[in-house]
Design a protein around this motif. Structure first.
Motif, PDB file in Angstrom:
ATOM      1  N   ALA A 105     -75.926 -29.411  28.188  1.00  0.00           N
ATOM      2  CA  ALA A 105     -75.535 -28.710  26.967  1.00  0.00           C
ATOM      3  C   ALA A 105     -74.824 -29.666  26.023  1.00  0.00           C
ATOM      4  O   ALA A 105     -73.999 -30.482  26.451  1.00  0.00           O
ATOM      5  N   ASP A 106     -75.142 -29.553  24.752  1.00  0.00           N
ATOM      6  CA  ASP A 106     -74.515 -30.373  23.717  1.00  0.00           C
ATOM      7  C   ASP A 106     -73.397 -29.544  23.077  1.00  0.00           C
ATOM      8  O   ASP A 106     -73.618 -28.839  22.095  1.00  0.00           O
ATOM      9  N   THR A 107     -72.188 -29.632  23.645  1.00  0.00           N
ATOM     10  CA  THR A 107     -71.081 -28.822  23.129  1.00  0.00           C
ATOM     11  C   THR A 107     -70.642 -29.277  21.741  1.00  0.00           C
ATOM     12  O   THR A 107     -69.955 -28.532  21.041  1.00  0.00           O
ATOM     13  N   GLY A 108     -71.059 -30.461  21.335  1.00  0.00           N
ATOM     14  CA  GLY A 108     -70.747 -30.919  19.984  1.00  0.00           C
ATOM     15  C   GLY A 108     -71.494 -30.140  18.921  1.00  0.00           C
ATOM     16  O   GLY A 108     -71.113 -30.156  17.748  1.00  0.00           O
ATOM     17  N   ARG A 109     -72.574 -29.459  19.308  1.00  0.00           N
ATOM     18  CA  ARG A 109     -73.351 -28.633  18.379  1.00  0.00           C
ATOM     19  C   ARG A 109     -73.137 -27.150  18.649  1.00  0.00           C
ATOM     20  O   ARG A 109     -73.921 -26.309  18.218  1.00  0.00           O
ATOM     21  N   ALA A 110     -72.065 -26.825  19.339  1.00  0.00           N
ATOM     22  CA  ALA A 110     -71.782 -25.431  19.691  1.00  0.00           C
ATOM     23  C   ALA A 110     -71.330 -24.651  18.465  1.00  0.00           C
ATOM     24  O   ALA A 110     -70.915 -25.220  17.451  1.00  0.00           O
ATOM     25  N   GLY A 111     -71.423 -23.350  18.555  1.00  0.00           N
ATOM     26  CA  GLY A 111     -70.962 -22.493  17.473  1.00  0.00           C
ATOM     27  C   GLY A 111     -70.924 -21.041  17.913  1.00  0.00           C
ATOM     28  O   GLY A 111     -71.332 -20.694  19.029  1.00  0.00           O
ATOM     29  N   PHE A 112     -70.418 -20.190  17.032  1.00  0.00           N
ATOM     30  CA  PHE A 112     -70.292 -18.762  17.322  1.00  0.00           C
ATOM     31  C   PHE A 112     -71.611 -18.057  17.001  1.00  0.00           C
ATOM     32  O   PHE A 112     -72.103 -18.139  15.874  1.00  0.00           O
ATOM     33  N   LEU A 113     -72.175 -17.368  17.982  1.00  0.00           N
ATOM     34  CA  LEU A 113     -73.462 -16.707  17.819  1.00  0.00           C
ATOM     35  C   LEU A 113     -73.337 -15.519  16.871  1.00  0.00           C
ATOM     36  O   LEU A 113     -72.555 -14.604  17.106  1.00  0.00           O
ATOM     37  N   ARG A 114     -74.119 -15.537  15.796  1.00  0.00           N
ATOM     38  CA  ARG A 114     -74.061 -14.469  14.789  1.00  0.00           C
ATOM     39  C   ARG A 114     -75.412 -13.772  14.588  1.00  0.00           C
ATOM     40  O   ARG A 114     -75.459 -12.688  14.016  1.00  0.00           O
ATOM     41  N   ASP A 115     -76.503 -14.377  15.039  1.00  0.00           N
ATOM     42  CA  ASP A 115     -77.811 -13.771  14.795  1.00  0.00           C
ATOM     43  C   ASP A 115     -78.809 -14.338  15.798  1.00  0.00           C
ATOM     44  O   ASP A 115     -78.640 -15.455  16.313  1.00  0.00           O
ATOM     45  N   ALA A 116     -79.845 -13.544  16.100  1.00  0.00           N
ATOM     46  CA  ALA A 116     -80.917 -14.001  16.990  1.00  0.00           C
ATOM     47  C   ALA A 116     -82.218 -13.394  16.474  1.00  0.00           C
ATOM     48  O   ALA A 116     -82.451 -12.197  16.630  1.00  0.00           O
ATOM     49  N   ASP A 117     -83.032 -14.218  15.845  1.00  0.00           N
ATOM     50  CA  ASP A 117     -84.246 -13.756  15.192  1.00  0.00           C
ATOM     51  C   ASP A 117     -85.460 -14.440  15.822  1.00  0.00           C
ATOM     52  O   ASP A 117     -85.458 -15.660  16.011  1.00  0.00           O
ATOM     53  N   PRO A 118     -86.521 -13.683  16.172  1.00  0.00           N
ATOM     54  CA  PRO A 118     -87.686 -14.295  16.819  1.00  0.00           C
ATOM     55  C   PRO A 118     -88.342 -15.389  15.986  1.00  0.00           C
ATOM     56  O   PRO A 118     -88.928 -16.320  16.539  1.00  0.00           O
ATOM     57  N   GLU A 119     -88.269 -15.266  14.669  1.00  0.00           N
ATOM     58  CA  GLU A 119     -88.919 -16.253  13.799  1.00  0.00           C
ATOM     59  C   GLU A 119     -87.999 -17.426  13.469  1.00  0.00           C
ATOM     60  O   GLU A 119     -88.421 -18.581  13.469  1.00  0.00           O
ATOM     61  N   ARG A 120     -86.739 -17.151  13.204  1.00  0.00           N
ATOM     62  CA  ARG A 120     -85.821 -18.191  12.729  1.00  0.00           C
ATOM     63  C   ARG A 120     -84.926 -18.771  13.817  1.00  0.00           C
ATOM     64  O   ARG A 120     -84.229 -19.749  13.596  1.00  0.00           O
ATOM     65  N   GLY A 121     -84.951 -18.186  14.990  1.00  0.00           N
ATOM     66  CA  GLY A 121     -84.129 -18.704  16.080  1.00  0.00           C
ATOM     67  C   GLY A 121     -82.719 -18.136  16.072  1.00  0.00           C
ATOM     68  O   GLY A 121     -82.447 -17.100  15.468  1.00  0.00           O
ATOM     69  N   LEU A 122     -81.820 -18.848  16.709  1.00  0.00           N
ATOM     70  CA  LEU A 122     -80.444 -18.386  16.851  1.00  0.00           C
ATOM     71  C   LEU A 122     -79.605 -18.874  15.679  1.00  0.00           C
ATOM     72  O   LEU A 122     -79.617 -20.065  15.340  1.00  0.00           O
ATOM     73  N   GLY A 123     -78.870 -17.970  15.082  1.00  0.00           N
ATOM     74  CA  GLY A 123     -77.983 -18.330  13.994  1.00  0.00           C
ATOM     75  C   GLY A 123     -76.549 -18.395  14.470  1.00  0.00           C
ATOM     76  O   GLY A 123     -76.061 -17.482  15.142  1.00  0.00           O
ATOM     77  N   ILE A 124     -75.873 -19.492  14.152  1.00  0.00           N
ATOM     78  CA  ILE A 124     -74.490 -19.670  14.578  1.00  0.00           C
ATOM     79  C   ILE A 124     -73.628 -20.109  13.391  1.00  0.00           C
ATOM     80  O   ILE A 124     -74.138 -20.602  12.386  1.00  0.00           O
ATOM     81  N   VAL A 125     -72.338 -19.907  13.535  1.00  0.00           N
ATOM     82  CA  VAL A 125     -71.360 -20.542  12.655  1.00  0.00           C
ATOM     83  C   VAL A 125     -70.803 -21.713  13.456  1.00  0.00           C
ATOM     84  O   VAL A 125     -70.166 -21.506  14.497  1.00  0.00           O
ATOM     85  N   ASP A 126     -71.095 -22.933  12.992  1.00  0.00           N
ATOM     86  CA  ASP A 126     -70.679 -24.086  13.788  1.00  0.00           C
ATOM     87  C   ASP A 126     -69.188 -24.351  13.615  1.00  0.00           C
ATOM     88  O   ASP A 126     -68.481 -23.643  12.875  1.00  0.00           O
ATOM     89  N   LEU A 127     -68.712 -25.364  14.303  1.00  0.00           N
ATOM     90  CA  LEU A 127     -67.277 -25.620  14.345  1.00  0.00           C
ATOM     91  C   LEU A 127     -66.745 -26.228  13.050  1.00  0.00           C
ATOM     92  O   LEU A 127     -65.539 -26.437  12.922  1.00  0.00           O
ATOM     93  N   ASP A 128     -67.650 -26.492  12.095  1.00  0.00           N
ATOM     94  CA  ASP A 128     -67.236 -26.898  10.748  1.00  0.00           C
ATOM     95  C   ASP A 128     -67.223 -25.708   9.787  1.00  0.00           C
ATOM     96  O   ASP A 128     -66.930 -25.872   8.599  1.00  0.00           O
ATOM     97  N   GLY A 129     -67.587 -24.537  10.297  1.00  0.00           N
ATOM     98  CA  GLY A 129     -67.611 -23.342   9.469  1.00  0.00           C
ATOM     99  C   GLY A 129     -68.914 -23.130   8.729  1.00  0.00           C
ATOM    100  O   GLY A 129     -68.998 -22.236   7.874  1.00  0.00           O
ATOM    101  N   ASP A 130     -69.955 -23.920   9.046  1.00  0.00           N
ATOM    102  CA  ASP A 130     -71.251 -23.800   8.373  1.00  0.00           C
ATOM    103  C   ASP A 130     -72.188 -22.903   9.178  1.00  0.00           C
ATOM    104  O   ASP A 130     -72.169 -22.912  10.414  1.00  0.00           O
TER     105      ASP A 130
END
Length: 299
Positions: A105-130
């Protein structure tokens, strides 16, 4: 859901897992009238509410298993279950990290899970707030003991207004102390806790979701692909007999006791968490030998 007409001009609906009733004037009542408790529509909604509560517990239990056992989860699976409110409630705002082809696992690219879409994949808010999308086929829901700068993450979560449906960031963690003898086969920090009756200790373990087997409270674990269990001795006398806890140990599926130096960080933290939760319910003896229930539940 909408309102369903029932006997006497009343209407019922389900608000979360609670059955609501309104009268002919359209006013929502504090409770369902006694004369409607056996009404077919009310019974149906109550059965649905019970199923929803059970389903919610099962979803949280499964996600907790992924976290505790460090199991990679297919991103496709998350996109499939996300529309279900119970699954989404258990998963939303958990910290997830993409798993690479090497299985790490790449914890440097971790983030808070906010969305899961079959077409667009998993949406997160990363640790920079993006807000970003993960393209990984698998993700890990990291145990908090594996997260660097856990205090900073907790502070950032508070700033975002994160409310996790499952304890992850604010889960109690116990790193292995430097004083632990790596060659020892047991950890005695929570031994010798007194309980007036064995059943008090076993009931406390069961209330936190642990199994009791052969006199031990047991927590099943998996770390680095190896199945283990943490075992905390409670006693094997009559349920009404007094007991004192023993030491905490870790064992393989085959029953071999594992030296403390070979216990990974997640297995250590979860094993000690189990022992600490049970230990907090012990009976303390003051200087006058008067008993009082031990602890405040704070760990």
């Amino acid at each position: 859901m909408g309102w369903v007409e029932t006997a006497g001009g009343y209407a019922v609906t389900l608000d979360g897992t609670r059955v609501l009733c309104r009268n002919t004037a359209g006013r929502t009542l504090k409770q369902v009238p006694a004369k409607l408790r056996d009404d077919a529509e009310v019974v149906r909604l109550r059965q649905l509410a019970e199923w929803l509560e059970r389903h919610g517990r099962e979803c949280r239990s499964q996600v907790d298993t992924w976290l505790v056992r460090s199991l990679p989860v297919p991103a496709r699976l998350l996109t499939q279950v996300w529309p279900d409110a119970a699954w989404q409630g258990a998963l939303r705002d958990l910290v997830v990290a993409p798993v690479g082809a090497d299985g790490c696992a790449d914890t440097g690219r971790a983030g808070f899970l906010r969305d899961a879409d079959p077409e667009r994949g998993l949406g997160i808010v990363d640790l920079d707030g993006d807000s970003v999308r993960l393209d990984a086929e698998q993700v890990l829901i990291p145990h908090p003991v594996l997260l660097d700068d856990l205090d900073d993450l907790r502070e950032f979560a508070a700033e975002l207004g994160v409310e996790q449906g499952l304890d992850q960031l604010f889960r109690e963690v116990w790193p292995r102390p430097d004083s632990a003898d790596g060659t020892a086969l047991e950890w005695g920090a929570y031994a010798d806790a007194a309980f007036e009756e064995l059943r008090h200790a076993t009931a406390r373990a069961v209330s936190y979701g642990y199994r009791v087997r052969g006199g031990y409270a047991v927590c099943a674990l998996t770390e680095d692909g190896r199945a283990l269990e943490a075992a905390y001795w409670l006693g094997d006398d009559y349920p009404e007999s007094e007991t004192r806890t023993g030491a905490l140990e870790w064992r393989t599926v085959g029953g071999r006791r594992v030296p403390l130096g070979e216990v990974g960080p997640v297995a250590w933290s979860e094993g000690v968490r189990m022992a600490a939760l049970v230990h907090a319910g012990r009976v303390l003896k003051n200087e006058y030998d008067e008993s009082e229930e031990g602890g405040t539940g704070e760990l």
